[in-house]
Write an enzyme that holds these catalytic residues in place. Structure first.
Site, PDB file in Angstrom:
ATOM      1  N   ASP A 185      17.601   0.688  12.976  1.00  9.25           N
ATOM      2  CA  ASP A 185      18.187   1.751  13.803  1.00  9.25           C
ATOM      3  C   ASP A 185      17.180   2.147  14.880  1.00  9.25           C
ATOM      4  O   ASP A 185      16.033   2.469  14.579  1.00  9.25           O
ATOM      5  CB  ASP A 185      18.529   2.967  12.922  1.00  9.25           C
ATOM      6  CG  ASP A 185      19.281   4.048  13.678  1.00  9.25           C
ATOM      7  OD1 ASP A 185      20.429   4.349  13.302  1.00  9.25           O
ATOM      8  OD2 ASP A 185      18.700   4.612  14.637  1.00  9.25           O
ATOM      9  N   MET A 186      17.624   2.097  16.121  1.00  8.67           N
ATOM     10  CA  MET A 186      16.737   2.441  17.232  1.00  8.67           C
ATOM     11  C   MET A 186      16.384   3.932  17.188  1.00  8.67           C
ATOM     12  O   MET A 186      17.212   4.766  16.817  1.00  8.67           O
ATOM     13  CB  MET A 186      17.399   2.111  18.571  1.00  8.67           C
ATOM     14  CG  MET A 186      17.927   0.688  18.691  1.00  8.67           C
ATOM     15  SD  MET A 186      16.712  -0.561  18.265  1.00  8.67           S
ATOM     16  CE  MET A 186      15.529  -0.315  19.579  1.00  8.67           C
ATOM     17  N   TYR A 223      19.226   6.452  23.409  1.00 12.70           N
ATOM     18  CA  TYR A 223      19.521   6.639  24.836  1.00 12.70           C
ATOM     19  C   TYR A 223      18.288   7.181  25.576  1.00 12.70           C
ATOM     20  O   TYR A 223      18.064   6.863  26.739  1.00 12.70           O
ATOM     21  CB  TYR A 223      20.703   7.594  25.044  1.00 12.70           C
ATOM     22  CG  TYR A 223      22.054   7.096  24.577  1.00 12.70           C
ATOM     23  CD1 TYR A 223      22.187   5.898  23.881  1.00 12.70           C
ATOM     24  CD2 TYR A 223      23.208   7.839  24.845  1.00 12.70           C
ATOM     25  CE1 TYR A 223      23.426   5.469  23.449  1.00 12.70           C
ATOM     26  CE2 TYR A 223      24.457   7.414  24.427  1.00 12.70           C
ATOM     27  CZ  TYR A 223      24.565   6.233  23.717  1.00 12.70           C
ATOM     28  OH  TYR A 223      25.799   5.821  23.294  1.00 12.70           O
ATOM     29  N   ARG A 261      12.326  17.306  19.941  1.00 10.06           N
ATOM     30  CA  ARG A 261      12.770  17.780  18.619  1.00 10.06           C
ATOM     31  C   ARG A 261      11.767  18.760  18.021  1.00 10.06           C
ATOM     32  O   ARG A 261      12.138  19.655  17.257  1.00 10.06           O
ATOM     33  CB  ARG A 261      12.959  16.602  17.651  1.00 10.06           C
ATOM     34  CG  ARG A 261      14.145  15.719  18.034  1.00 10.06           C
ATOM     35  CD  ARG A 261      14.397  14.597  17.027  1.00 10.06           C
ATOM     36  NE  ARG A 261      15.193  13.541  17.651  1.00 10.06           N
ATOM     37  CZ  ARG A 261      15.744  12.528  16.991  1.00 10.06           C
ATOM     38  NH1 ARG A 261      15.587  12.416  15.674  1.00 10.06           N
ATOM     39  NH2 ARG A 261      16.450  11.611  17.635  1.00 10.06           N
ATOM     40  N   ASP A 289      23.504   1.363  18.349  1.00  9.75           N
ATOM     41  CA  ASP A 289      22.042   1.272  18.183  1.00  9.75           C
ATOM     42  C   ASP A 289      21.611   0.833  16.785  1.00  9.75           C
ATOM     43  O   ASP A 289      20.459   1.039  16.409  1.00  9.75           O
ATOM     44  CB  ASP A 289      21.360   2.587  18.556  1.00  9.75           C
ATOM     45  CG  ASP A 289      21.238   3.554  17.391  1.00  9.75           C
ATOM     46  OD1 ASP A 289      22.178   3.629  16.569  1.00  9.75           O
ATOM     47  OD2 ASP A 289      20.197   4.224  17.309  1.00  9.75           O
ATOM     48  N   GLU A 290      22.507   0.248  16.006  1.00  8.73           N
ATOM     49  CA  GLU A 290      22.044  -0.228  14.702  1.00  8.73           C
ATOM     50  C   GLU A 290      22.647  -1.556  14.292  1.00  8.73           C
ATOM     51  O   GLU A 290      23.736  -1.928  14.719  1.00  8.73           O
ATOM     52  CB  GLU A 290      22.198   0.837  13.619  1.00  8.73           C
ATOM     53  CG  GLU A 290      23.562   1.414  13.455  1.00  8.73           C
ATOM     54  CD  GLU A 290      23.468   2.805  12.824  1.00  8.73           C
ATOM     55  OE1 GLU A 290      23.686   2.928  11.623  1.00  8.73           O
ATOM     56  OE2 GLU A 290      23.186   3.768  13.566  1.00  8.73           O
TER      57      GLU A 290
HETATM   58  N1  LIG Z   1      27.489  12.042  18.107  1.00  8.09           N
HETATM   59  C1  LIG Z   1      26.768  11.074  18.708  1.00  8.09           C
HETATM   60  C2  LIG Z   1      25.708  10.429  18.050  1.00  8.09           C
HETATM   61  C3  LIG Z   1      24.989   9.460  18.725  1.00  8.09           C
HETATM   62  N2  LIG Z   1      25.312   9.120  19.993  1.00  8.09           N
HETATM   63  C4  LIG Z   1      24.563   8.081  20.728  1.00  8.09           C
HETATM   64  C5  LIG Z   1      23.261   8.627  21.309  1.00  8.09           C
HETATM   65  C6  LIG Z   1      22.185   8.096  20.430  1.00  8.09           C
HETATM   66  O1  LIG Z   1      20.979   7.870  21.141  1.00  8.09           O
HETATM   67  C7  LIG Z   1      22.796   6.814  19.905  1.00  8.09           C
HETATM   68  C8  LIG Z   1      22.272   6.456  18.528  1.00  8.09           C
HETATM   69  O2  LIG Z   1      22.614   7.451  17.572  1.00  8.09           O
HETATM   70  P1  LIG Z   1      21.657   7.830  16.373  1.00  8.09           P
HETATM   71  O3  LIG Z   1      22.422   8.658  15.397  1.00  8.09           O
HETATM   72  O4  LIG Z   1      21.011   6.599  15.833  1.00  8.09           O
HETATM   73  O5  LIG Z   1      20.549   8.794  16.991  1.00  8.09           O
HETATM   74  P2  LIG Z   1      19.282   8.446  17.860  1.00  8.09           P
HETATM   75  O6  LIG Z   1      19.083   6.976  17.960  1.00  8.09           O
HETATM   76  O7  LIG Z   1      19.415   9.157  19.170  1.00  8.09           O
HETATM   77  O8  LIG Z   1      18.075   9.126  17.086  1.00  8.09           O
HETATM   78  P3  LIG Z   1      17.373   8.621  15.757  1.00  8.09           P
HETATM   79  O9  LIG Z   1      15.962   8.316  16.128  1.00  8.09           O
HETATM   80  O10 LIG Z   1      17.458   9.765  14.799  1.00  8.09           O
HETATM   81  O11 LIG Z   1      18.116   7.422  15.267  1.00  8.09           O
HETATM   82  O12 LIG Z   1      24.204   7.021  19.850  1.00  8.09           O
HETATM   83  C9  LIG Z   1      26.375   9.749  20.615  1.00  8.09           C
HETATM   84  O13 LIG Z   1      26.659   9.428  21.768  1.00  8.09           O
HETATM   85  N3  LIG Z   1      27.076  10.724  19.976  1.00  8.09           N
HETATM   86 MG   LIG Z   2      22.091   4.981  14.714  1.00  8.46          MG
HETATM   87 MG   LIG Z   3      19.086   5.729  16.256  1.00  5.99          MG
END
Ligand SMILES: Nc1ccn([C@H]2C[C@H](O)[C@@H](COP(=O)(O)OP(=O)(O)OP(=O)(O)O)O2)c(=O)n1
Ligand SMILES: [Mg+2]
Ligand SMILES: [Mg+2]
Length: 290
Positions: A18-19, A23, A60, A120-121
């Site tokens: 998972d990235m 974004y 955060r 992203d996963e």
């Molecule tokens: N309700 C959401 C959740 C996520 N995303 C998009 C933005 C995030 O960057 C991407 C990946 O979601 P993640 O839940 O994996 O969250 P992040 O990658 O941003 O953070 P983390 O480091 O916790 O994985 O999907 C979105 O558009 N709407």
């Molecule tokens: Mg994710």
């Molecule tokens: Mg992520």
DNA sequence: CATGGGTGGTTA
DNA sequence: TAACCACC
């Protein structure tokens, strides 16, 4: 083909990647001045500063989270950089993020079967690669272990105070008397560490990963240590992990079904849930959901 | 007037 | 098939 199949008897090695704040990383690559600064990605900007959809780890620390409005984020963290999602034909356009995800997939797919699970996963089946490594180049014969692999978190590995965590991990990864399944997991951890390094080198993105014997556990593990870390779930730690795991943390139980388990059945942990037979749950929730 | 966009799975 | 659910 949705009905649950029992776990195959032959242990698989599954990774979930998972990235990190995906974004945000994409925007920081485009604008390197933003690296290291509190940053979030915001969608639309007219109403209350837009809605945050991704938040970097620096931001955060100030309590900024998704679902905040741009104005709220500025309140919590005045120095925050808000980057807007591109707009095409009056709508938010996610294609740059989707393409960035594809860059990552193309690297991860080199080492095993690859299932894109979201923007992203990715799940990776590393069973064959791990078996090959164990046969040809087992960790126990390694003179030097990859520095990144030594930073793995091994669930259930006792970490005595004053002892060197990396030395413990090295010992776990290289044990010659380990359970066969754990040896394969160790190979999986080494492979994933290597892949994550490759992703960083070729895309400039960091990611986190979980390595386990199935998708559910790998996904759970990838979220346990973030950002830029990886977590391994040895077979022997599974029972203890699930016993006390709050039901809502498991994928698919985060919504109304999880709430129903809590309120209708008094189930609060996976341990509680396992006291119900599959038949009983299917009777209550239908064959698939049950 | 209220306010996100997008994907994939399950149910009846 | 439409509504609903779960998730990123
Ligand atoms: N309700 C959401 C959740 C996520 N995303 C998009 C933005 C995030 O960057 C991407 C990946 O979601 P993640 O839940 O994996 O969250 P992040 O990658 O941003 O953070 P983390 O480091 O916790 O994985 O999907 C979105 O558009 N709407
Ligand atoms: Mg994710
Ligand atoms: Mg992520």
């Amino acid at each position: 083909m949705p009905v649950a199949r029992p776990e195959s008897s032959d242990a698989r090695i599954i990774a979930h990647v998972d990235m990190d704040c995906f974004y945000v990383q994409v925007e920081q690559r485009k604008q390197p001045e933003l690296r290291g600064l509190p940053t979030a990605v915001v969608q639309y900007n007219e109403w209350k500063g837009g809605a945050l959809i991704a938040v970097g780890y620096e931001a955060r620390k100030f309590g900024v989270n998704r679902h905040m409005r741009g104005h709220e984020a500025k309140e919590a963290c005045p120095q925050i950089n808000l980057v807007q999602v591109p707009v095409a034909r009056g709508k938010a356009d996610l294609s740059t993020y989707r393409n960035a995800g594809s860059e990552v997939v193309s690297i991860l797919s080199r080492k095993g079967r690859c299932e894109r699970a979201s923007i992203d996963e990715v799940y990776l089946d590393l069973t064959d690669a791990a078996k090959a490594m164990l046969a040809e180049n087992p960790p126990e014969r390694l003179e030097a272990v990859d520095e990144d692999a030594l930073k793995s978190h091994i669930l259930g590995l006792k970490n005595e105070i004053g002892s060197d965590a990396k030395a413990n991990v090295r010992e776990w990864l290289c044990r010659s008397d380990a359970d066969h399944r754990d040896k394969l997991l160790a190979c999986g951890a080494l492979i994933v560490a290597e892949l994550r390094m490759q992703v960083l080198k070729e895309t400039e993105f960091t990611c986190s990963a979980g390595v386990a014997h199935n998708k559910m556990l790998a996904k759970l593990a990838s979220a346990m240590n973030k950002p830029a870390q990886q977590t391994v779930v040895p077979f022997s730690s599974v029972k203890g992990l699930l016993e006390s795991l709050p039901v809502k943390k498991m994928k698919q139980l985060g919504g109304k079904l999880g709430t129903s388990l809590q309120n209708e059945l008094g189930v609060n942990t996976i341990g509680d849930l396992l006291k119900f037979s599959e038949d009983k749950l299917q009777e209550l929730y239908g064959v698939n959901t049950g």
